[in-house]
Scaffold this motif. Structure first.
Motif, mmCIF file in Angstrom:
data_model
loop_
_atom_site.group_PDB
_atom_site.id
_atom_site.type_symbol
_atom_site.label_atom_id
_atom_site.label_comp_id
_atom_site.label_asym_id
_atom_site.label_seq_id
_atom_site.Cartn_x
_atom_site.Cartn_y
_atom_site.Cartn_z
ATOM 1 N N GLU A 270 0.826 -1.203 0.000
ATOM 2 C CA GLU A 270 0.000 0.000 0.000
ATOM 3 C C GLU A 270 0.863 1.257 0.000
ATOM 4 N N ALA B 114 3.923 0.074 -3.613
ATOM 5 C CA ALA B 114 3.471 -0.303 -4.966
ATOM 6 C C ALA B 114 1.983 -0.655 -4.953
ATOM 7 N N PRO B 115 1.115 0.313 -4.693
ATOM 8 C CA PRO B 115 -0.327 0.020 -4.615
ATOM 9 C C PRO B 115 -0.906 -0.503 -5.920
ATOM 10 N N GLU B 116 -0.243 -0.222 -7.046
ATOM 11 C CA GLU B 116 -0.750 -0.695 -8.336
ATOM 12 C C GLU B 116 -0.714 -2.215 -8.453
ATOM 13 N N LYS B 117 0.089 -2.892 -7.625
ATOM 14 C CA LYS B 117 0.164 -4.354 -7.659
ATOM 15 C C LYS B 117 -1.009 -5.029 -6.947
ATOM 16 N N LYS C 121 -4.069 -5.828 -7.232
ATOM 17 C CA LYS C 121 -5.193 -6.015 -8.148
ATOM 18 C C LYS C 121 -6.258 -6.941 -7.568
#
Length: 479
Positions: free
Chosen positions: A398, A401-404, A406
């Motif tokens: 969080e 790399a919050p984009e990971k 999913k």
């Protein structure tokens, strides 16, 4: 040992091959948790809990779904080929990766031996003149060769094994529903009266249903194999997410609905485990007047056993392969053949299976039983470590790399903590039940032995590293 091994991985043969397709991962995910525990073991649960066995399966299924959601979150964020131990390592450190890897390997090599013995126990009914130990050997050799050839051959075999199990359950539910609704030709249906007659829905009380959920939980173990297999697919993150999302409805359909149909058709106090253990599915089909029902169910049960054995060999080899790459196992096991198969890791796991078969032959009531009990609660131990790792990794992702993220665990962190407390509660119930108490104690001993091995390994690695650093230092001229 230690980090030096990471730098020594083979450059051409150091990676598992991404050869699995969507249909392989989907079918492995669908059939991964359907074993002999459902087709045969459900009878004992029904006898002890009554129609409330449905509640036992709902509770266990819910817990397994939450655990799989936590593992799925980590798998989608970082689809690592090889083993779930790498999620524990990333979240909690090397001790966690070492512990989960070896606990996982230890449990599944024992399960492989158990499944080989169970498969021989079925085949000996049709080949009475062949010694059971030889039948065990044949099953182990055939499925070992399947895994040795390529990961695709494992997946293809598992695809068809899983297909047989899934279609058998779907047809069973369909025929059972027709019978219960009164549309089955030539047979009078009891409707749903078996659910509330003969003592009611909870004939042995609510506590019996709660205790039954403990037994049921272990029959659902292995659901995470889909995430391990997904990592060897051509789209790891996508298929890991898909496999995780399939858990809920497959548990509901294959376990809860099928057990509901059984307790509705067959009175719960029918002796499923009398002189010979009988499949509740076969008893229900006989109630419908279907010919050859016992034989057909034995074929399905044998398929389930072979499927479980096949998966065990796959899981143990990937776990050992990952441990080796991290320096936690002898490095000669890391070598892959030209098809990307960890041959030596597979053979190491099957060797233990052969040893287990021999022990079962000579010491069925002592050594082999000890091994079974010593692995009894290890599944909960490594699930607990993974749950704590998920909390740590989620907070880290969080921030970094919050984009990971999913695929997310719901209501984080509250539901994660509920899942952890739930698993501790299951362990407490196992200690309270006399029949499972020894499993917890022996599993604690196994866990303790693995932690002790890690401390020895860490001390040795540190000493080795210090020796290397000392040798590499330039000599000083003494004046």
């Amino acid at each position: 040992m230690g980090n030096t091994h990471k730098q020594q991985e083979p450059s051409t043969q150091g990676q598992l091959q991404n050869t699995l397709k969507n249909r392989h991962v989907t079918m492995i995910a669908l059939g991964g948790i359907i074993g002999a525990g459902l087709f045969v073991g459900s009878g004992a649960v029904i006898n002890s809990t009554g129609p409330a066995a449905v509640v036992s399966y709902v509770l266990s299924g819910t817990l397994m779904f939450l655990v799989m959601r936590m593992i799925g979150e980590m798998a989608v964020a970082n689809p690592t080929a090889g083993s779930i131990s790498e999620y524990a390592r990333a979240g909690l450190g090397n001790w966690a990766g070492f512990s989960v890897g070896w606990l996982y390997w230890y449990m599944w090599v024992i399960v492989a031996a158990i499944e080989a013995v169970a498969g021989a126990g079925i085949l000996v009914n049709y080949f009475p003149h062949i010694p059971p130990w030889f039948l065990c050997l044949v099953l182990l050799v055939i499925l070992t060769l399947t895994n040795l050839y390529s990961v695709k051959s494992f997946a293809e075999t598992e695809f068809w094994f899983a297909s047989i199990k899934i279609f058998a359950i779907i047809f069973f539910i369909a025929f059972g529903a027709i019978y219960l609704l009164g549309f089955w030709p030539g047979e009078s249906s009891p409707g749903f009266s078996n659910l509330y007659t003969t003592g009611g829905f909870f004939p042995n009380g609510i506590v019996a249903a709660l205790i039954g959920s403990v037994t049921v939980l272990f029959s659902m173990g292995g659901a995470e194999i889909a995430t391990i297999a997904a990592a060897e697919s051509d789209q790891p993150a996508k298929y890991a997410a898909k496999a995780t999302n399939q858990v809920m409805y497959r548990i509901f359909l294959f376990y809860v609905v099928s057990v509901f149909v059984i307790v509705a058709i067959v009175p719960w106090n029918f002796e499923f485990a009398g002189v010979a253990i009988q499949s509740p599915f076969a008893i229900a089909l006989k109630q419908l007047g279907l010919p050859f029902a016992p034989f057909l169910m034995e074929v399905v049960v044998l398929t389930a056993v072979l499927s479980s054995l096949n998966s065990c060999l796959y899981i143990t080899s990937r776990s050992l392969f990952t441990l080796t790459k991290q320096g936690d196992a002898p490095k000669f096991l890391v070598k892959l053949n030209k098809r990307g198969v960890p041959v030596r890791a597979i053979l190491a796991g099957t060797t233990f299976g052969y040893v287990g078969v021999v022990l079962n032959y000579f010491f069925p009531e002592t050594v082999f039983l000890f091994l079974i009990n010593s692995a009894g609660a290890t599944m909960l131990f490594y699930y607990l470590i993974l749950a704590f790792a998920q909390i740590r990794l989620r907070r880290r992702l969080e921030k970094e790399a919050p984009e990971k993220l999913k695929l997310k665990m719901w209501l984080f962190p509250y539901l994660s903590y509920v899942t952890i407390l739930w698993m501790f509660g299951v362990i407490a119930v196992m200690i309270w039940i006399p029949g499972t108490r020894s499993q917890v104690y022996l599993s604690i001993v196994s866990f303790g032995a693995i932690l002790a091995a890690y401390m020895v390994r860490s001390k040795y690695s540190k000493q080795t590293q210090e020796a290397v650093e000392f040798v590499d230092q330039p000599l000083k001229v003494v004046k």
